[in-house]
Write a protein that holds these residues in place. Structure first.
Motif, mmCIF file in Angstrom:
data_model
loop_
_atom_site.group_PDB
_atom_site.id
_atom_site.type_symbol
_atom_site.label_atom_id
_atom_site.label_comp_id
_atom_site.label_asym_id
_atom_site.label_seq_id
_atom_site.Cartn_x
_atom_site.Cartn_y
_atom_site.Cartn_z
ATOM 1 N N MET A 67 4.858 31.326 9.271
ATOM 2 C CA MET A 67 4.656 30.468 9.941
ATOM 3 C C MET A 67 6.517 29.846 9.317
ATOM 4 O O MET A 67 6.937 30.393 8.655
ATOM 5 C CB MET A 67 3.465 28.832 8.688
ATOM 6 N N SER A 68 7.165 29.107 9.971
ATOM 7 C CA SER A 68 7.803 28.410 9.949
ATOM 8 C C SER A 68 7.715 27.133 9.010
ATOM 9 O O SER A 68 6.363 26.574 8.981
ATOM 10 C CB SER A 68 8.726 27.281 11.344
ATOM 11 N N LYS A 69 8.750 26.630 9.271
ATOM 12 C CA LYS A 69 8.926 25.537 7.957
ATOM 13 C C LYS A 69 8.332 24.048 8.242
ATOM 14 O O LYS A 69 8.008 23.178 7.395
ATOM 15 C CB LYS A 69 10.457 25.049 7.544
ATOM 16 N N HIS A 70 8.046 23.794 9.839
ATOM 17 C CA HIS A 70 7.672 22.656 10.059
ATOM 18 C C HIS A 70 6.349 23.184 10.756
ATOM 19 O O HIS A 70 5.209 21.727 11.001
ATOM 20 C CB HIS A 70 8.407 22.439 12.004
ATOM 21 N N ASP A 71 5.984 23.917 10.441
ATOM 22 C CA ASP A 71 4.428 24.573 10.268
ATOM 23 C C ASP A 71 3.752 23.967 9.414
ATOM 24 O O ASP A 71 3.227 24.834 8.229
ATOM 25 C CB ASP A 71 4.103 26.086 10.962
ATOM 26 N N SER A 72 3.784 22.869 8.884
ATOM 27 C CA SER A 72 2.910 22.290 7.333
ATOM 28 C C SER A 72 1.953 20.476 8.187
ATOM 29 O O SER A 72 2.357 20.371 8.593
ATOM 30 C CB SER A 72 3.377 21.513 6.730
ATOM 31 N N ILE A 73 1.028 20.591 7.567
ATOM 32 C CA ILE A 73 -0.666 19.822 8.018
ATOM 33 C C ILE A 73 -0.624 19.724 6.437
ATOM 34 O O ILE A 73 -0.849 20.116 5.836
ATOM 35 C CB ILE A 73 -1.529 20.021 9.256
ATOM 36 N N VAL A 74 -0.413 17.809 6.346
ATOM 37 C CA VAL A 74 -1.080 17.917 4.610
ATOM 38 C C VAL A 74 -2.217 16.919 5.045
ATOM 39 O O VAL A 74 -1.866 15.804 5.860
ATOM 40 C CB VAL A 74 0.344 16.887 4.029
ATOM 41 N N ASP A 75 -2.754 17.215 3.774
ATOM 42 C CA ASP A 75 -4.279 16.123 3.731
ATOM 43 C C ASP A 75 -4.150 14.857 2.475
ATOM 44 O O ASP A 75 -2.631 14.778 2.533
ATOM 45 C CB ASP A 75 -4.980 16.922 2.843
ATOM 46 N N ASP A 76 -4.971 14.412 2.752
ATOM 47 C CA ASP A 76 -4.916 12.887 2.089
ATOM 48 C C ASP A 76 -4.318 12.677 0.347
ATOM 49 O O ASP A 76 -3.884 11.844 -0.051
ATOM 50 C CB ASP A 76 -6.055 11.895 2.068
ATOM 51 N N GLU A 77 -4.512 14.465 -0.397
ATOM 52 C CA GLU A 77 -4.587 13.990 -1.546
ATOM 53 C C GLU A 77 -2.784 15.005 -2.447
ATOM 54 O O GLU A 77 -2.286 15.159 -2.591
ATOM 55 C CB GLU A 77 -4.933 15.459 -2.332
ATOM 56 N N GLY A 78 -2.206 14.977 -0.819
ATOM 57 C CA GLY A 78 -0.641 16.051 -0.465
ATOM 58 C C GLY A 78 -0.996 16.894 -0.867
ATOM 59 O O GLY A 78 0.412 17.683 -0.854
ATOM 60 N N HIS A 79 -1.507 17.903 -0.082
ATOM 61 C CA HIS A 79 -2.222 19.157 -0.117
ATOM 62 C C HIS A 79 -1.600 19.312 0.906
ATOM 63 O O HIS A 79 -2.636 19.010 2.351
ATOM 64 C CB HIS A 79 -3.383 19.916 -1.049
ATOM 65 N N ARG A 80 -0.976 20.769 1.041
ATOM 66 C CA ARG A 80 -1.009 20.713 2.534
ATOM 67 C C ARG A 80 -2.253 21.977 2.858
ATOM 68 O O ARG A 80 -2.903 23.257 2.387
ATOM 69 C CB ARG A 80 0.348 22.145 3.002
ATOM 70 N N VAL A 81 -2.727 22.257 4.260
ATOM 71 C CA VAL A 81 -3.590 22.788 4.297
ATOM 72 C C VAL A 81 -2.816 24.161 6.084
ATOM 73 O O VAL A 81 -2.303 23.213 6.566
ATOM 74 C CB VAL A 81 -4.488 21.327 5.556
ATOM 75 N N LEU A 82 -3.700 25.053 5.559
ATOM 76 C CA LEU A 82 -3.860 25.732 6.655
ATOM 77 C C LEU A 82 -4.790 26.470 7.547
ATOM 78 O O LEU A 82 -5.813 26.299 7.824
ATOM 79 C CB LEU A 82 -3.972 27.151 6.412
ATOM 80 N N LEU A 99 0.883 -0.467 -0.146
ATOM 81 C CA LEU A 99 0.142 0.190 -0.142
ATOM 82 C C LEU A 99 0.796 1.168 0.138
ATOM 83 O O LEU A 99 1.638 1.431 0.436
ATOM 84 C CB LEU A 99 -1.139 0.196 1.167
ATOM 85 N N THR A 100 0.777 2.015 -1.094
ATOM 86 C CA THR A 100 1.912 3.377 -1.066
ATOM 87 C C THR A 100 1.041 4.487 -1.057
ATOM 88 O O THR A 100 -0.118 4.496 -2.011
ATOM 89 C CB THR A 100 2.600 3.232 -1.909
ATOM 90 N N VAL A 101 0.789 5.423 0.433
ATOM 91 C CA VAL A 101 0.094 6.230 -0.365
ATOM 92 C C VAL A 101 0.864 7.933 0.562
ATOM 93 O O VAL A 101 1.809 7.571 0.757
ATOM 94 C CB VAL A 101 -1.602 5.728 1.293
ATOM 95 N N LYS A 102 -0.150 8.820 0.182
ATOM 96 C CA LYS A 102 0.697 10.283 0.193
ATOM 97 C C LYS A 102 0.126 10.730 1.936
ATOM 98 O O LYS A 102 0.839 11.709 2.314
ATOM 99 C CB LYS A 102 0.381 11.286 -0.725
ATOM 100 N N LEU A 103 0.020 9.957 2.511
ATOM 101 C CA LEU A 103 -0.352 10.809 4.005
ATOM 102 C C LEU A 103 -1.153 9.300 5.108
ATOM 103 O O LEU A 103 -2.341 8.582 3.716
ATOM 104 C CB LEU A 103 -1.326 11.422 4.225
#
Length: 857
Positions: A177-192, A68-72
């Motif tokens: 925001m710092s470089k570590h302030d990132s959340i990624v959804d299941d499509e690989g997009h970053r979320v604010l 199983l290969t996924v982005k999240l």
């Protein structure tokens, strides 16, 4: 402040900027493993392997192996196969590569026999049996139930395009925001992240009569544009967002009615496929897949799992297709898992019905155009400690939503217990903790604070400034023939000033008439639970005959626009009132009022003081009216929220709102006339299945007394280009006046019923809409005799008011297209009769095209 609406409005403001920003996360994760039989050790081919809480999954090969290969990743993996119990295991969300093996245990549950008729879809037999057993399995069969409920809600911005990354606002956000302030959804997009909340409540329901109550015990919220935990807990807690019952024929979502895949009309809307049998918890279930027959319809696609012995719905996964005739929604999924409950009044384990124990909703919203931002909302609900068939006394349900006084008080020990015993494994994971950190940084960005303020004004009409709110802003400016340039500033106090005392006021000035106008009101709230409030008001301003705020039902935009242009039928109104209102029984609001008003017309109007003298009667133009009134408003099953000192109605659920009011004019109070006035009003939204929705407003009035026309019923006309519902759009202002009348306003929305079936047009997502308006009315001869045709001292003739033939109703019909560019409605209006009613030199137009703009899903 209304937090959920303001969050959405902030999203719309972000999209309105000429929108370095959010990048695309490209990290991939790989999970491999072997699935075997726990007894024999043999590999299990074609077993289903899926991430819990996501749509990502795969099957094992002939040797029982999977990749199983996924982005999240989520925090657990589930494996199922026919004849085996479903097994879940935790996985490490942070590891890029890992191996997880499963050993499945066989289950020996015997399936009921399924008879397949020649030429019939085998899924139909299962669905027919499900509908047959609804009276046994549906929660509505329960006399009462209650449970503890945990709700987690996360809302964030996503899908930032290349064009938006150049926007100065987005750049300022990224600088904070710092470089570590990132959340990624299941499509690989970053979320604010914009909002993160948790809520715990105890929910109660009883049947016959239907009553609900929700005690909100604890809430903790972090978010942009959120500063009221009390209102937020009402909006985001319990069952306000996720309480769909798929046994119903239609599922209300975003103000629309979606056909249920297991409702009575399932064959008209869906194609079905009987896929397999699967173990869901302790139940062996038929797996049925369903797809829309027409992708443009308001329907779902997905899967349902139905118990093979009881034919109860065990689990369902639904998704709204991208082709559905729905605005601003890129995707929406609802997942429910249900469990059988047992009668709490019996010592035996008697199955009483099925209730949802787990619900997950995900919504992806988008603005207008390909370059707009996206908004993602995730809602997770867990129910536990269920008790059924033990109804509480009726008085217990009088307050439908009751936040605890300590709902927003911090208590780490309480939340630790909730996460262990109620919330489940997906509460407050690493991603949730990171979300709260990012929100804290985001609230400190000045540009974000400015967007919050603009969003607040657009939604509420007021700008919050400490203990007062300034507004409403639609009334700020107007230009008309009487006042010239009119400016107005108003305010109201909010809950920060007092939770009992409410002060409102405004001051206006016209550059042409050089006059100040004003209004002031003082209210005192005695009880929020039974909504008991008293107040006094004083108002001196110009009004237009037939267009007071009371008559137009609080339509701020229409009322504000009516002050522009030629201001016909204007009078100086000086009004004073004292009122008391209370809701002794839920759904019944009683109001008592005493007051007076002085009517001084600025248009040529006189009436006979002694009509029996004919033209020899002395004439008078001003009126002084003193009165008292009582009113009862019945709104069964009405839902409402408390926003500080304001009570916000959410409407009723398929029940009419009825209002009856009696007014007594009294000379004993200093008025000129003794009279009686009775008015009735009923309005409702009706769901008519495949045909769409119909709204109606039925009103009636009766005055047996003899009065000048301004004290009768001037009917609401609308000669402006703006389309306004519940008015007569081809009638002039005060064209007709009655002392007895019945008015009917019908509006029907066909949604996509016709346009969805027309090639070429269906891609535009247009919606057909139609209306019919009728008015039966008349005036007594005694009231007509008050009018005069005698020239006034300045030579002008007095304005005359038209009256209707009691045997011939005034009628209008309209038809048009809604949802043009997801915003515009254009409608043709035809006036069917009274076409030669040229009153006061104003011609009658029998046809007009009108337009309006609304934001709706």
């Amino acid at each position: 402040m209304r937090p959920l609406y303001t969050v959405i409005c902030t999203f719309l403001i972000f999209t309105s900027f000429s929108i370095n920003g959010f990048g695309q996360g490209q990290t991939t994760y790989t999970v491999t493993g072997l699935i075997t039989d726990s007894n024999t050790g043999e590999p299990i081919p074609f077993a289903s392997v899926a991430l819990v809480g996501r749509k990502n999954g795969t099957l094992t090969d002939e040797r029982g192996r999977y990749t199983l290969t996924v982005k999240l990743l989520t925090d657990s993996l589930a494996v199922s196969s026919m004849g085996y119990k479903t097994l879940r295991k935790f996985i490490d969300k942070e590891r890029a590569s890992q191996a997880v093996d499963f050993k499945l245990t066989s289950v020996g549950t015997a399936l009921q026999e399924v008879t397949v008729r020649a030429g019939e879809n085998p899924a139909w037999r299962v669905l027919r049996q499900l509908r047959k057993n609804r009276s046994i399995n549906d929660r509505t069969r329960l006399s009462a139930y209650e449970y503890d409920s945990y709700v987690k809600t996360d809302i964030g911005l996503t899908h930032v395009t290349d064009r938006m990354r150049k926007n100065p606002l987005i750049k300022k956000i990224n600088q904070a925001m710092s470089k570590h302030d990132s959340i990624v959804d299941d499509e690989g997009h970053r979320v604010l992240p914009l909002l993160a909340s948790e809520s715990v409540s105890r929910y109660y329901y009883r049947d016959n009569p239907s009553r609900k109550r929700e005690d909100i015990r604890k809430t903790r919220i972090r978010g942009v544009a959120v500063d009221d935990a009390g209102l937020s807990s009402q909006l985001l807690g319990g069952t306000n967002l996720v309480n769909q019952n798929f046994y119903d024929n239609y599922i209300p979502i975003l103000g629309k009615d979606f056909a249920s895949p297991i409702g009575d009309n399932w064959r008209n809307w869906y194609e079905f496929y009987l896929a397999d049998t699967t173990q869901i918890g302790d139940h062996v279930c038929y797996e049925i897949q369903f797809d829309p027959k027409r992708p443009e319809d308001l329907v779902f696609k997905g899967k349902a799992w139905i118990d093979t012995t009881t034919f109860a719905l065990c689990m369902i996964e639904t998704k709204i297709g991208s082709g559905a005739n729905l605005n601003y929604v890129k995707g929406l999924t609802i997942e429910q898992e249900l469990e059988a409950t047992y009668d709490s009044t019996s010592n035996k384990s008697v199955t009483a019905g099925w209730l949802p124990i787990s619900i997950h909703l995900t919504a992806d919203l988008t603005g207008v155009g390909k370059q707009s931002l996206g908004l993602r909302a995730n809602v997770t609900l867990r129910n536990n400690n269920i008790i059924v068939n033990r109804p509480k006394p009726m008085l217990f349900y009088e307050q439908p939503i009751e936040p605890s006084d300590t709902a927003a008080t911090a208590n780490d020990a309480y939340w630790a217990s909730v996460q262990k015993n109620l919330a489940g494994s997906d509460s407050l994971n690493k991603e949730d903790l990171k979300t709260r950190e990012i929100i804290g940084k985001l609230r400190a960005v000045p540009a974000v604070k400015a967007a919050e303020s603009v969003g607040q004004v657009l939604i509420t009409g007021f700008y919050k400034m400490g203990i007062i709110d300034l507004g409403p802003y639609p009334y700020l400016f107007a230009v008309n023939s009487i006042e010239g340039l009119r400016t107005r500033i108003g305010f109201r106090t909010n809950e920060s000033f007092s939770r009992n005392w409410i002060f409102r006021g405004y001051l206006a000035y016209g550059t042409l008439d050089n006059r100040f106008k004003y209004g002031a009101e003082i209210n005192y709230v005695f009880s929020r639970q039974k909504w008991t409030i008293a107040g006094v008001t004083i108002n001196r301003d110009l009004e237009r005959l037939g267009l007071t705020p009371e008559l137009i039902g609080g339509n701020r935009i229409f009322y504000a626009l009516s002050r522009f242009g030629r201001y016909r039928g204007t009078y100086d109104n000086f009004q004073k009132e004292a009122f008391f209102k209370t809701e002794p029984i839920r759904g019944i609001l009683l109001t008592a009022t005493i007051g007076s008003r002085a009517f001084d017309p600025l248009f040529p109007f006189h009436y006979r003081e002694q009509p029996d003298m004919g033209d020899a009667s002395p004439l008078r133009s001003d009126i002084f009216d003193a009165y008292w009134s009582i009113e009862a408003r019945l709104a069964r099953k009405e839902k409402y929220l408390m926003d500080g000192n304001e009570r916000i109605t959410l409407g009723t659920k398929r029940a009419p709102i009825l209002t009856i009011r009696y007014t007594r004019g009294a000379k004993s109070l200093g008025g000129q006339f003794n009279y009686d006035r009775l008015t009735l009003r009923a309005q409702q939204s009706l769901r008519i299945g495949v045909l769409g929705r119909m709204n109606y407003l039925l009103s009636a009035g009766y005055i047996p007394s003899t009065l000048p026309a301004p004290l009768l019923f001037p009917h609401i006309g609308n000669p402006t280009p703006l389309l306004t519902t519940n008015t007569f759009n081809r009638m002039q202002y005060y064209e007709f006046v009655s002392d007895r009348f019945v008015a009917l306003h019908l509006q029907h929305r066909f949604e996509g019923l016709l346009f969805n079936r027309l090639p070429g047009i269906r891609k535009l997502n247009w919606r057909l809409i139609a209306n019919f308006d009728a008015l039966w009315g008349s005036q007594s001869e005694a009231n007509k005799s008050l009018e005069t045709s005698k020239p006034l001292p300045n030579g002008a003739r007095s304005i005359r008011f038209g009256s209707l033939d009691p045997d011939t109703p005034y009628m209008e019909v309209g038809y048009g297209i809604d949802n043009i560019f997801k915003l515009i409605r254009i409608q043709a209006i035809h006036r069917l009769n009274y076409l030669n009613n040229n009153m006061n030199g104003i011609p009658t137009d029998k046809f007009a095209l009108k337009a309006s703009a609304t934001l709706s899903f």
